[in-house]
Design a protein around this motif. Structure first.
Motif, short mmCIF file in Angstrom:
data_model
loop_
_atom_site.label_atom_id
_atom_site.label_comp_id
_atom_site.label_asym_id
_atom_site.label_seq_id
_atom_site.Cartn_x
_atom_site.Cartn_y
_atom_site.Cartn_z
N GLY A 186 -2.40 5.16 5.53
CA GLY A 186 -2.80 4.08 6.43
C GLY A 186 -1.86 3.96 7.63
O GLY A 186 -0.82 4.63 7.70
N GLY A 187 -2.24 3.09 8.55
CA GLY A 187 -1.48 2.91 9.79
C GLY A 187 -0.02 2.56 9.57
O GLY A 187 0.86 3.03 10.30
N ASP A 224 1.88 0.49 2.31
CA ASP A 224 3.26 -0.01 2.31
C ASP A 224 3.56 -0.88 1.10
O ASP A 224 4.55 -1.62 1.09
CB ASP A 224 3.55 -0.76 3.63
CG ASP A 224 2.68 -1.99 3.80
OD1 ASP A 224 1.71 -2.18 3.02
OD2 ASP A 224 2.95 -2.79 4.73
N1 LIG Z 1 -3.52 -8.09 -3.88
C1 LIG Z 1 -2.84 -7.32 -3.03
N2 LIG Z 1 -2.08 -6.30 -3.49
C2 LIG Z 1 -1.39 -5.51 -2.64
N3 LIG Z 1 -1.38 -5.67 -1.29
C3 LIG Z 1 -2.13 -6.66 -0.78
C4 LIG Z 1 -2.89 -7.53 -1.61
N4 LIG Z 1 -3.53 -8.41 -0.81
C5 LIG Z 1 -3.20 -8.13 0.44
N5 LIG Z 1 -2.34 -7.08 0.48
C6 LIG Z 1 -1.74 -6.56 1.72
O1 LIG Z 1 -2.28 -5.31 2.06
C7 LIG Z 1 -1.29 -4.65 2.87
C8 LIG Z 1 -1.63 -3.18 2.98
O2 LIG Z 1 -2.83 -3.03 3.71
P1 LIG Z 1 -2.80 -2.51 5.22
O3 LIG Z 1 -1.80 -3.30 6.02
O4 LIG Z 1 -4.20 -2.47 5.72
O5 LIG Z 1 -2.20 -1.06 4.99
P2 LIG Z 1 -2.50 0.33 5.65
O6 LIG Z 1 -1.88 0.31 7.00
O7 LIG Z 1 -1.82 1.30 4.72
O8 LIG Z 1 -4.00 0.52 5.67
C9 LIG Z 1 -0.01 -4.95 2.15
O9 LIG Z 1 1.13 -4.89 2.99
C10 LIG Z 1 -0.23 -6.36 1.59
O10 LIG Z 1 0.39 -7.35 2.37
#
Ligand SMILES: Nc1ncnc2c1ncn2[C@@H]1O[C@H](COP(=O)(O)OP(=O)(O)O)[C@@H](O)[C@H]1O
Ligand SMILES: N[C@@H](CC(=O)OP(=O)(O)O)C(=O)O
Length: 474
Positions: free
Chosen positions: A25-26, A251
């Motif tokens: 992911g980003g 992350d």
């Molecule tokens: N139940 C959950 N378990 C884990 N992470 C969660 C949950 N709900 C929300 N998140 C959030 O999702 C984030 C990761 O998603 P995102 O920022 O879209 O990542 P990426 O850039 O890898 O796509 C984590 O940092 C966390 O804050």
């Protein structure tokens, strides 16, 4: 693109290969250090027996998709020069990683890709300004550059130490309809194209590197799968290749009982059922795109959620069953940006007719209905909040007296509830009353219990519910 949907290609499952789709992911590719970590994770995976072969799907650098969408807006409101200037610091982030982690031919090739991207984006922005009818397809064309650039850059970084890899244009694999910005994949064509393009590379031991989030129509127009859609790309590709596993690298080291940014005492869910993960994603857990599970569930391909910042920190696996006992409560989540539309009947009231009318009006305004309930008191639709709501409200007055409440959130308790109405917890009604939240009936799935409440109250309600239902259950 030249689609050939009738082509028959032997599947990886029959060729002794074990493709492992690795999606980054980003947040996992946000800067030079992040790219270095990702390259190390991919190289390590390549060495795993038996014949595990990485297929890499990568998102735009964190913030790039927002920047590209802003650039489209700026170009339409101001001019193309202002929009391109706005993007310069973001292009600079990509070129900084290239400068630090690549050299020679790989560096030269990436600089060329970046230069061509800048040119092409400028041209697309200009055409959109002049011909507003082209905005939907060209917006996707522009936004897709975040992922195109990440894929080219990651392949350049990987090839630096001799890793055999190749950038693959995701548009040659993922075929969609033409709903720009929220395109739906055409499965048969996607499966055929993906296998046709990727399996020869895998057979040669070459790692394909694709941008997530992007597809193309049968005519070759660029489309995007909706925000956060790279997870969905990864499982579409995983299903097409009948992969051994789809890994979502992000992350956090798995899916937790709540968003760790909101709740301090979260627990990792080591195993989740497909349905549980889908409901969590649908009702706000940003860690997964809500459609991620669709392609892989039928094939029972496991999906793991892993931390690219700390690969040894453990992970969650999503599979057919979580083994959670009946009644177990697993997680609490919430999603903002919801409105409630209530229509109170006038005169003679036939719920089925009114329901049909209401659904048609909301659909005509492009408003997504989350939940719909009918009673003697009228109809209540929980919908995506947005600008279209005011016009829909006026049209809905043909069905009855309309009341719209905005700034709502959906709060979801995820667990193994079955189809019976289950008492969640003795303290629940107290908490519901404290936060003036209403349960939404009927239940949307055996894994979810939904509540509607004010957006401002949702974070505290999640914390309190987590404490009562998960940290200290009675
Ligand atoms: N139940 C959950 N378990 C884990 N992470 C969660 C949950 N709900 C929300 N998140 C959030 O999702 C984030 C990761 O998603 P995102 O920022 O879209 O990542 P990426 O850039 O890898 O796509 C984590 O940092 C966390 O804050
Ligand atoms: N870059 C796209 C697609 C995506 O899935 O990104 P991420 O993996 O960073 O959530 C977006 O921001 O919507």
């Amino acid at each position: 693109m030249n689609p050939t949907p009738s082509l028959s290609v032997p599947s990886a499952a029959n060729s002794g290969l074990c493709p492992v789709v690795m999606k980054f992911g980003g947040t996992s590719v946000q800067d030079t250090a992040a790219f270095e970590r990702v390259a190390a994770i991919i190289r390590r995976q390549q060495g795993q027996p038996p014949r595990q072969q990485p297929v890499v799907v990568v998102s735009a650098m964190a913030g790039m998709t927002d920047a590209l969408l802003d650039a489209v807006k700026r170009s339409l409101e101001q001019d193309t020069t202002a929009a391109l200037e706005w993007l310069e610091p973001h292009f600079a982030r990509y070129s900084e990683v290239a400068e630090r982690l690549t050299d020679g031919i790989a560096y030269g090739a990436f600089v060329h890709v970046l230069y061509a991207a800048r040119e092409h984006i400028g041209q697309a922005l200009e055409v959109m300004r002049r011909y507003p009818g082209t905005i939907p397809p060209l917006r996707d064309e522009v936004v897709a550059y975040g992922e195109h650039l990440s894929a080219a850059l990651l392949a350049a970084v990987l090839s630096g130490d001799g890793t055999a890899c190749r950038t693959v244009d995701a548009r040659t694999c993922i075929v969609t309809d033409d709903v720009y910005g929220r395109a739906r994949p055409r499965w048969d064509a996607t499966q055929t194209h993906t296998r046709q393009v990727l399996e020869p590379l895998l057979a040669e031991g070459v790692i394909p590197v694709l941008g997530g989030f992007i597809g193309a129509t049968f005519d070759g127009a660029t489309t995007t799968l909706g925000r956060g859609g790279s997870d969905y790309s990864a499982t579409l590709i995983g299903a097409a290749l009948q992969a051994c596993e789809v890994q979502i690298w992000t992350d956090v080291a798995g899916i937790y009982s709540a968003d760790p940014r909101l709740v301090a005492q979260v627990r990792r869910l080591d195993t989740l059922a497909y349905g549980e993960a889908t409901d969590l994603a649908l009702y706000g857990a940003k860690v997964l795109h809500p459609r991620t599970i669709e392609p892989v569930e039928r094939l029972s391909i496991p999906v793991s959620i892993r931390n690219s910042y700390d690969p040894e920190a453990g992970y969650s696996t999503i599979r057919a069953s979580s083994g959670a006992p009946s009644g177990a409560i697993l997680a609490v989540t919430h999603r903002n940006g919801v409105a409630a539309v209530h229509v109170r009947p006038r005169g003679s009231w036939r719920a089925a007719v009114a329901l049909d009318e209401m659904a048609q009006i909301l659909d005509a305004h492009g408003i997504l209905v989350e939940h719909l309930a009918a009673s003697r008191l009228g109809l209540t639709a929980t919908v995506e909040d947005g600008e279209a709501l005011e016009a829909a409200r006026r049209d809905l007055q043909t069905c009855g007296d309309v009341q719209v409440t905005t700034d709502r959130a959906l709060l979801c308790v995820v667990g193994n509830f079955g189809t019976e109405a289950t008492e969640l917890h003795p303290a629940l009604s107290e908490i519901l009353a404290e936060f003036r939240s209403t349960p939404l009936l009927p239940h949307p799935s055996p894994h979810a219990r939904l509540f509607l409440l004010a957006e401002a109250a949702a974070p505290t309600a999640v914390q309190k519910l987590h404490a009562q239902l998960i940290e200290n259950p009675a």
